[in-house]
Enzyme design. Structure first.
Site, short mmCIF file in Angstrom:
data_model
loop_
_atom_site.label_atom_id
_atom_site.label_comp_id
_atom_site.label_asym_id
_atom_site.label_seq_id
_atom_site.Cartn_x
_atom_site.Cartn_y
_atom_site.Cartn_z
N GLU A 47 163.33 150.42 78.98
CA GLU A 47 161.97 150.09 78.54
C GLU A 47 161.21 149.57 79.76
O GLU A 47 161.78 148.90 80.61
CB GLU A 47 162.07 148.97 77.49
CG GLU A 47 160.74 148.36 77.05
CD GLU A 47 160.93 147.05 76.26
OE1 GLU A 47 161.85 146.27 76.56
OE2 GLU A 47 160.15 146.83 75.31
N ASN A 107 153.42 149.94 74.28
CA ASN A 107 154.74 149.96 74.92
C ASN A 107 155.36 151.30 74.51
O ASN A 107 155.71 151.51 73.35
CB ASN A 107 155.54 148.76 74.41
CG ASN A 107 156.83 148.56 75.18
OD1 ASN A 107 157.34 149.48 75.81
ND2 ASN A 107 157.37 147.36 75.10
N LYS A 123 156.37 151.91 70.71
CA LYS A 123 157.19 150.86 70.09
C LYS A 123 156.56 150.34 68.79
O LYS A 123 155.41 149.90 68.77
CB LYS A 123 157.36 149.71 71.06
CG LYS A 123 158.36 148.64 70.67
CD LYS A 123 158.47 147.62 71.81
CE LYS A 123 159.58 146.61 71.63
NZ LYS A 123 159.71 145.72 72.81
N GLU A 142 154.64 139.95 74.17
CA GLU A 142 154.36 141.37 73.91
C GLU A 142 153.25 141.57 72.89
O GLU A 142 152.48 142.51 72.99
CB GLU A 142 155.63 142.08 73.41
CG GLU A 142 156.51 142.57 74.52
CD GLU A 142 157.57 143.50 73.98
OE1 GLU A 142 157.22 144.62 73.58
OE2 GLU A 142 158.74 143.10 73.95
N CYS A 168 163.72 148.89 72.58
CA CYS A 168 164.20 147.50 72.57
C CYS A 168 164.34 146.87 71.18
O CYS A 168 165.30 147.11 70.48
CB CYS A 168 163.36 146.63 73.48
SG CYS A 168 164.20 145.06 73.78
N ASN A 193 164.63 145.46 77.44
CA ASN A 193 164.57 144.30 78.34
C ASN A 193 164.88 143.11 77.44
O ASN A 193 164.02 142.70 76.65
CB ASN A 193 163.15 144.08 78.87
CG ASN A 193 162.75 145.02 79.99
OD1 ASN A 193 162.84 144.69 81.16
ND2 ASN A 193 162.29 146.20 79.61
N1 ING Z 1 162.84 142.26 73.91
C1 ING Z 1 163.45 141.35 72.97
C2 ING Z 1 164.60 141.93 72.17
O1 ING Z 1 164.53 142.24 70.98
C3 ING Z 1 162.92 139.19 71.94
C4 ING Z 1 162.58 140.60 72.12
C5 ING Z 1 161.92 138.36 71.61
C6 ING Z 1 164.17 138.70 72.07
C7 ING Z 1 162.19 137.07 71.39
C8 ING Z 1 164.44 137.40 71.83
C9 ING Z 1 163.44 136.58 71.50
O2 ING Z 1 165.64 142.02 72.77
C10 ING Z 1 162.03 143.34 73.78
N2 ING Z 1 161.62 143.87 74.97
O3 ING Z 1 161.70 143.82 72.72
#
Ligand code: ING
Length: 306
Positions: A47, A107, A123, A142, A168, A193
């Site tokens: 991503e 995204n 996304k 985001e 993600c 990520n």
């Molecule tokens: N990253 C995270 C994921 O789901 C996230 C989002 C937000 C994680 C808050 C933890 C806490 O792994 C992405 N890029 O969606």
């Protein structure tokens, strides 16, 4: 005759806030060259593969922010990836930040085959906060930067397979996979990520990799599909990002797992026909009871018992 295809998670190590596109593209092209010499037909990049994971900051400088987005795909620099795809006969999934001519920001990921875009996804589950919250130790903005994806969960017939794309956070929601499963998906590409620690929920820190793998292993099995999931990993601007890029079989087994937090090509020759037995076991047409699943589309939040 098995239907074999060699796929790879093209994991990227950290990308600095000021690292130029040209340097990232150099690293990606290296992985593509390596993929070509080892017989890979499809590379899955992470991503937001072209830049640092900037939603960890609240960036007010529009010039800096704007530089993280692609207004054209391919653009003058990303063209190199498309040329390499054509020259090396390698397809790829690429996650990037898209800015439309109207200025809308998504995204996004694309599937490129023989130098042509054959699939596009935006996304759908955009996580994090819509505004800067000073009470949080780790920002994940985001929802401040991106609109909700508006292209649905589509599949694309490419590489002799039915391919789906997710990004993600989508991997944590069973609905993402089921909508692809209901279209007969055989291979799901996903870039991510994900912070390796959650400073605001430290009790989950030791479970981070488990919470990354368990929903995808379950979904691969329940939908009879292969999954290739690729990290942007390592210590990026002081934030530890999870590695554990993986290739998951329709059995739910992890058949390949990355072992570095840096640029790494994790390849595997997979048999697309392995999906058949699992799709037959979970014969949707015979066993599913959609008339009993109404709440899934009628309700968003959990509510009172029916
Ligand atoms: N990253 C995270 C994921 O789901 C996230 C989002 C937000 C994680 C808050 C933890 C806490 O792994 C992405 N890029 O969606």
């Amino acid at each position: 005759m098995p239907r074999l295809i060699t796929v790879a998670a093209a994991q990227l190590g950290p990308i600095g806030r000021k690292e130029p596109r040209s340097s990232v593209l150099q690293r990606m092209l290296m992985l593509m060259e390596r993929g070509a010499t080892t017989g890979c037909q499809l590379l899955v990049f992470p991503e937001m593969a072209l830049t640092t994971f900037f939603p960890r900051w609240h960036i007010e400088d529009e010039a800096e922010l704007s530089a993280f987005f692609e207004r054209e795909m391919p653009g003058p620099e990303t063209m190199q990836l498309f040329e390499a795809s054509r020259r090396l006969r390698i397809s790829f999934y690429l996650g990037y930040c898209e800015q439309t001519p109207k200025g809308e920001r998504y995204n996004t990921s694309i599937l490129v085959h023989n130098g042509d875009i054959v699939g596009k996804y935006r996304k759908i589950h955009v996580p994090g906060n819509p505004v800067y919250d000073p009470s949080l130790k780790l920002q994940h903005l985001e929802r401040w930067y991106f609109r909700d994806g508006d292209l649905g969960f589509k599949t694309f017939d490419a590489l002799g397979s039915r391919v789906g794309m997710l990004i993600c956070n989508d991997r944590r929601w069973p609905e993402s996979f089921r909508v692809l499963g209901l279209q007969g998906v055989e291979l799901i590409c996903l870039g991510y990520n994900s912070p390796a620690q959650l400073p605001d929920m430290p009790e989950q820190n030791s479970l981070r990799v488990f919470h990354h793998l368990v929903p995808m292993q379950a979904a691969a099995y329940q939908n009879g599909t292969w999954v290739v999931a690729t990290a942007k990993a390592g210590r990026e601007e002081g934030c530890d990002m999870m590695g554990s890029s993986c290739i998951i079989a329709p059995s739910g087994e992890v058949v390949a797992l990355s072992y570095t937090l840096d640029d790494e090509l994790l390849s595997c020759t997979i048999d697309l026909d392995m999906t058949t037995a699992y799709k037959k076991f979970f014969d949707f047409g015979l066993y599913r009871r959609p008339e009993c699943y109404n709440l899934i589309v009628e309700r968003k939040a959990a509510g009172n018992p029916i």
